[in-house]
Motif scaffolding. Sequence first.
Motif: not given
Length: 168
Positions: A82, A100, A137-145
């Motif tokens: 992140c 996940d 919710a905050k980290r998922r956009p990074f993880y999903e890269k």
Amino acid sequence: MKIFLIGYMASGKSTIGRKLSQELGVPFIDLDKYIEEKYFKTIPQIFEQEGEGAFRKKEQTSLKEVAEFENAVIATGGGAPCFFDNMNVMNQSGLCVFLDVDAEELASRLMQSKTERPLIKGKSPDELVDFIESMMAKRRPFYEKAKCILKGKDIQAEDVIAEMEGEK
């Protein structure tokens, strides 16, 4: 061959990473342990004495170092993806795999864990699920890269190997 395992705490990064390194015959690196050995301080000591910003900078430097290694399975800390360009570093250096696992399963694992985790200390099971959902919710956009996403509560080293074979 480099494999970076990312995900929330208790998602199985270290457990799967160790098994994966054995099966592939390459070293296993726990990024947090690497940082502790490099700086002669525990992660909580770095946070307490120098603050999160200094820790994240040390984490970034250490990630870039291990990304240069020939062959390794690397388990990152939950927050590593992140910050800065860490996701780009991992995706460009090897196969980045997001483990996940849903919040209820993570909470169950964390409640049973003997490891001291300051972020979750003293939380009830319900508070812990809410906390994990909020953090995810905050980290998922990074993880999903990540190039690869494995979802479920029973992810195994073999699942990562199958993904690697699909990448070829």
